[in-house]
Design a protein around this motif. Sequence first.
Motif, PDB file in Angstrom:
ATOM      1  N   SER A 126       2.597   7.869 -10.222  1.00 52.00           N
ATOM      2  CA  SER A 126       1.804   6.532  -9.991  1.00 52.00           C
ATOM      3  C   SER A 126       1.341   6.266  -8.391  1.00 52.00           C
ATOM      4  CB  SER A 126       2.549   5.408 -10.489  1.00 52.00           C
ATOM      5  OG  SER A 126       3.892   5.227  -9.820  1.00 52.00           O
ATOM      6  N   LEU A 127       0.768   5.440  -8.539  1.00 49.62           N
ATOM      7  CA  LEU A 127       0.199   4.861  -6.896  1.00 49.62           C
ATOM      8  C   LEU A 127       1.455   4.557  -6.340  1.00 49.62           C
ATOM      9  CD1 LEU A 127      -1.874   4.473  -4.826  1.00 49.62           C
ATOM     10  CD2 LEU A 127      -2.298   2.190  -5.875  1.00 49.62           C
ATOM     11  N   VAL A 128       2.116   3.849  -6.981  1.00 52.22           N
ATOM     12  CA  VAL A 128       3.514   3.079  -6.520  1.00 52.22           C
ATOM     13  C   VAL A 128       4.486   4.191  -6.110  1.00 52.22           C
ATOM     14  CG1 VAL A 128       5.816   1.707  -6.788  1.00 52.22           C
ATOM     15  CG2 VAL A 128       3.201   0.982  -7.595  1.00 52.22           C
ATOM     16  N   GLU A 129       4.794   5.205  -6.802  1.00 57.18           N
ATOM     17  CA  GLU A 129       5.638   6.335  -6.481  1.00 57.18           C
ATOM     18  C   GLU A 129       4.985   6.959  -5.452  1.00 57.18           C
ATOM     19  OE1 GLU A 129       7.334   7.472 -11.164  1.00 57.18           O
ATOM     20  OE2 GLU A 129       5.290   8.321 -10.343  1.00 57.18           O
ATOM     21  N   ARG A 130       3.889   7.290  -5.147  1.00 52.50           N
ATOM     22  CA  ARG A 130       3.300   7.962  -3.934  1.00 52.50           C
ATOM     23  C   ARG A 130       3.421   7.120  -2.837  1.00 52.50           C
ATOM     24  NH1 ARG A 130      -2.427   8.575  -5.286  1.00 52.50           N
ATOM     25  NH2 ARG A 130      -2.025   7.137  -7.362  1.00 52.50           N
ATOM     26  N   ILE A 131       3.188   5.868  -2.715  1.00 55.04           N
ATOM     27  CA  ILE A 131       3.153   5.032  -1.837  1.00 55.04           C
ATOM     28  C   ILE A 131       4.938   4.992  -1.512  1.00 55.04           C
ATOM     29  CG2 ILE A 131       3.384   2.608  -0.798  1.00 55.04           C
ATOM     30  CD1 ILE A 131       0.749   2.184  -2.564  1.00 55.04           C
ATOM     31  N   LYS A 132       5.672   4.798  -2.172  1.00 52.75           N
ATOM     32  CA  LYS A 132       7.295   4.917  -2.039  1.00 52.75           C
ATOM     33  C   LYS A 132       7.724   6.027  -1.460  1.00 52.75           C
ATOM     34  CE  LYS A 132       9.113   0.987  -5.020  1.00 52.75           C
ATOM     35  NZ  LYS A 132       9.743   0.386  -5.891  1.00 52.75           N
ATOM     36  N   SER A 133       7.097   7.062  -1.710  1.00 55.76           N
ATOM     37  CA  SER A 133       7.604   8.429  -1.401  1.00 55.76           C
ATOM     38  C   SER A 133       6.736   8.803  -0.059  1.00 55.76           C
ATOM     39  CB  SER A 133       7.400   9.509  -2.439  1.00 55.76           C
ATOM     40  OG  SER A 133       6.044   9.799  -2.606  1.00 55.76           O
ATOM     41  N   ASP A 134       6.120   7.884   0.558  1.00 56.43           N
ATOM     42  CA  ASP A 134       5.239   8.021   1.651  1.00 56.43           C
ATOM     43  C   ASP A 134       4.518   9.148   1.691  1.00 56.43           C
ATOM     44  OD1 ASP A 134       7.981   6.759   3.801  1.00 56.43           O
ATOM     45  OD2 ASP A 134       6.278   5.691   3.048  1.00 56.43           O
ATOM     46  N   ASP A 135       3.746   9.607   0.654  1.00 59.96           N
ATOM     47  CA  ASP A 135       2.588  10.646   0.499  1.00 59.96           C
ATOM     48  C   ASP A 135       1.830  10.271   1.472  1.00 59.96           C
ATOM     49  OD1 ASP A 135       1.640  13.056  -0.951  1.00 59.96           O
ATOM     50  OD2 ASP A 135      -0.033  11.464  -1.375  1.00 59.96           O
ATOM     51  N   GLU A 136       1.837  11.210   2.527  1.00 61.22           N
ATOM     52  CA  GLU A 136       0.702  11.346   3.896  1.00 61.22           C
ATOM     53  C   GLU A 136      -0.611  11.367   3.133  1.00 61.22           C
ATOM     54  OE1 GLU A 136      -0.039  13.710   7.518  1.00 61.22           O
ATOM     55  OE2 GLU A 136       1.599  14.195   6.597  1.00 61.22           O
ATOM     56  N   VAL A 137      -1.136  11.963   2.351  1.00 61.58           N
ATOM     57  CA  VAL A 137      -2.449  11.905   1.768  1.00 61.58           C
ATOM     58  C   VAL A 137      -2.796  10.730   1.272  1.00 61.58           C
ATOM     59  CG1 VAL A 137      -4.227  13.344   0.319  1.00 61.58           C
ATOM     60  CG2 VAL A 137      -2.537  14.412   1.505  1.00 61.58           C
ATOM     61  N   THR A 138      -2.069  10.105   0.440  1.00 59.56           N
ATOM     62  CA  THR A 138      -2.353   8.763  -0.326  1.00 59.56           C
ATOM     63  C   THR A 138      -2.470   7.705   0.556  1.00 59.56           C
ATOM     64  OG1 THR A 138      -1.140   9.668  -2.249  1.00 59.56           O
ATOM     65  CG2 THR A 138      -1.361   6.973  -2.162  1.00 59.56           C
ATOM     66  N   LEU A 139      -1.445   7.639   1.591  1.00 60.66           N
ATOM     67  CA  LEU A 139      -1.268   6.710   2.686  1.00 60.66           C
ATOM     68  C   LEU A 139      -2.584   6.826   3.361  1.00 60.66           C
ATOM     69  CD1 LEU A 139       2.639   6.526   3.464  1.00 60.66           C
ATOM     70  CD2 LEU A 139       1.043   4.991   2.065  1.00 60.66           C
TER      71      LEU A 139
ATOM     72  N   SER B  15      -1.203  -1.110  -9.641  1.00 58.75           N
ATOM     73  CA  SER B  15      -1.382   0.221 -10.650  1.00 58.75           C
ATOM     74  C   SER B  15      -2.492   0.794 -10.294  1.00 58.75           C
ATOM     75  CB  SER B  15      -1.672  -0.573 -12.036  1.00 58.75           C
ATOM     76  OG  SER B  15      -2.564  -1.280 -12.162  1.00 58.75           O
ATOM     77  N   VAL B  16      -3.673   0.437  -9.671  1.00 54.99           N
ATOM     78  CA  VAL B  16      -4.546   1.432  -9.181  1.00 54.99           C
ATOM     79  C   VAL B  16      -5.137   1.088  -7.705  1.00 54.99           C
ATOM     80  CG1 VAL B  16      -5.661   1.659 -11.291  1.00 54.99           C
ATOM     81  CG2 VAL B  16      -6.122  -0.466 -10.007  1.00 54.99           C
ATOM     82  N   GLU B  17      -5.801   1.956  -7.005  1.00 58.22           N
ATOM     83  CA  GLU B  17      -6.236   1.638  -5.602  1.00 58.22           C
ATOM     84  C   GLU B  17      -6.680   0.140  -5.489  1.00 58.22           C
ATOM     85  OE1 GLU B  17      -7.837   5.004  -3.840  1.00 58.22           O
ATOM     86  OE2 GLU B  17      -6.462   6.437  -4.677  1.00 58.22           O
ATOM     87  N   SER B  18      -7.711  -0.402  -6.322  1.00 59.96           N
ATOM     88  CA  SER B  18      -8.291  -1.449  -6.116  1.00 59.96           C
ATOM     89  C   SER B  18      -7.205  -2.764  -6.140  1.00 59.96           C
ATOM     90  CB  SER B  18      -9.356  -1.602  -7.292  1.00 59.96           C
ATOM     91  OG  SER B  18      -8.568  -1.618  -8.304  1.00 59.96           O
ATOM     92  N   ASP B  19      -6.122  -2.650  -6.780  1.00 59.79           N
ATOM     93  CA  ASP B  19      -5.064  -3.653  -6.646  1.00 59.79           C
ATOM     94  C   ASP B  19      -4.707  -3.720  -5.231  1.00 59.79           C
ATOM     95  OD1 ASP B  19      -5.547  -3.835  -9.245  1.00 59.79           O
ATOM     96  OD2 ASP B  19      -3.607  -3.122  -9.997  1.00 59.79           O
ATOM     97  N   PHE B  20      -4.634  -2.476  -4.569  1.00 55.55           N
ATOM     98  CA  PHE B  20      -3.951  -2.326  -3.298  1.00 55.55           C
ATOM     99  C   PHE B  20      -5.011  -2.831  -2.392  1.00 55.55           C
ATOM    100  CE2 PHE B  20      -3.144  -0.095   0.791  1.00 55.55           C
ATOM    101  CZ  PHE B  20      -1.845  -0.284   0.786  1.00 55.55           C
TER     102      PHE B  20
ATOM    103  N   SER C 285       5.448  -7.652 -16.274  1.00 59.30           N
ATOM    104  CA  SER C 285       5.299  -6.373 -16.094  1.00 59.30           C
ATOM    105  C   SER C 285       4.412  -5.755 -17.276  1.00 59.30           C
ATOM    106  CB  SER C 285       6.791  -5.705 -16.114  1.00 59.30           C
ATOM    107  OG  SER C 285       7.212  -5.730 -17.840  1.00 59.30           O
ATOM    108  N   LEU C 286       3.927  -4.461 -17.069  1.00 62.97           N
ATOM    109  CA  LEU C 286       3.154  -3.903 -17.941  1.00 62.97           C
ATOM    110  C   LEU C 286       3.876  -3.591 -19.237  1.00 62.97           C
ATOM    111  CD1 LEU C 286       1.054  -1.485 -16.041  1.00 62.97           C
ATOM    112  CD2 LEU C 286       0.072  -3.297 -17.325  1.00 62.97           C
TER     113      LEU C 286
ATOM    114  N   LYS D 272      -5.697  -3.073 -19.627  1.00 61.16           N
ATOM    115  CA  LYS D 272      -5.616  -3.853 -18.051  1.00 61.16           C
ATOM    116  C   LYS D 272      -7.015  -3.359 -17.028  1.00 61.16           C
ATOM    117  CE  LYS D 272      -3.202  -3.685 -14.580  1.00 61.16           C
ATOM    118  NZ  LYS D 272      -3.965  -3.228 -13.157  1.00 61.16           N
ATOM    119  N   TYR D 273      -6.778  -1.962 -17.018  1.00 53.04           N
ATOM    120  CA  TYR D 273      -7.950  -1.372 -16.083  1.00 53.04           C
ATOM    121  C   TYR D 273      -9.176  -1.549 -16.796  1.00 53.04           C
ATOM    122  CZ  TYR D 273     -11.004   1.992 -13.989  1.00 53.04           C
ATOM    123  OH  TYR D 273     -11.972   2.712 -13.425  1.00 53.04           O
ATOM    124  N   ARG D 274      -9.435  -1.612 -18.240  1.00 49.29           N
ATOM    125  CA  ARG D 274     -10.757  -1.812 -18.768  1.00 49.29           C
ATOM    126  C   ARG D 274     -11.135  -3.146 -18.759  1.00 49.29           C
ATOM    127  NH1 ARG D 274      -8.563   1.557 -23.145  1.00 49.29           N
ATOM    128  NH2 ARG D 274      -9.229   3.781 -22.896  1.00 49.29           N
ATOM    129  N   CYS D 275     -10.239  -3.957 -18.900  1.00 49.36           N
ATOM    130  CA  CYS D 275     -10.481  -5.599 -18.791  1.00 49.36           C
ATOM    131  C   CYS D 275     -10.856  -5.839 -17.330  1.00 49.36           C
ATOM    132  CB  CYS D 275      -9.332  -6.348 -19.185  1.00 49.36           C
ATOM    133  SG  CYS D 275      -9.104  -6.350 -20.993  1.00 49.36           S
TER     134      CYS D 275
END
Length: 191
Positions: free
Chosen positions: A12-25, A73-78, A153-154, A172-175
């Motif tokens: 998930s996006l959160v997991e990638r941010i928490k793990s400091d994924d360089e590409v995602t950040l 949950s998605v990049e647009s939320d961020f 929470s979801l 949620k994404y569709r709405c």
Amino acid sequence: MDQPDFRLPNTSLVERIKSDDEVTLKNLYTSNYRLMERYVLRHSGSVDDAKDTYQEAFLAVWRNVQLGRFVPSVESDFAYYLTRVVKNKWIDSLRKAKGKRTIPIEEAQTDSIAAEENTDEVDGYIDNVRLQYKNLGGRCRELLAGFYFKRNSLRDIASAFGWTESSAKNNKYRCLKQLREMVLKNGGTNG
């Protein structure tokens, strides 16, 4: 697709941010910078002000994700949350600076008029979002209100609707997408 997909499989996006994924950040940082820079430049700031404010805001959002205070949950939320933090930080900077400097009356009047025009634009956009929200179907309104306003929470939302957590996330994404399209269709763009 204009940009390559930077997501890692099964994370998930959160997991990638928490793990400091360089590409995602890096993707999150660069994809949102120009819009924030334009905001600061349009509101009496310099490029250096924009860089400083953006970096400070990005770190604050990153820290809130790390601490579990914000769960996109998605990049647009961020991006939306980051936008709010940048604007708040820049407004705080302007308030602090205003107390330290004297500005000519003509400049103050021009700034006031520009601020009023911007406020009217933002207020119009918010009114349009509210109107379109009311035009959404009942389930979408309930789902979005549960997630964004009540901070459920979801997992809790999925349970309330009798869905899987994955279905709740997709719905949620569709709405949200439906709401955005309705707002854009009815002339509500912000910026």
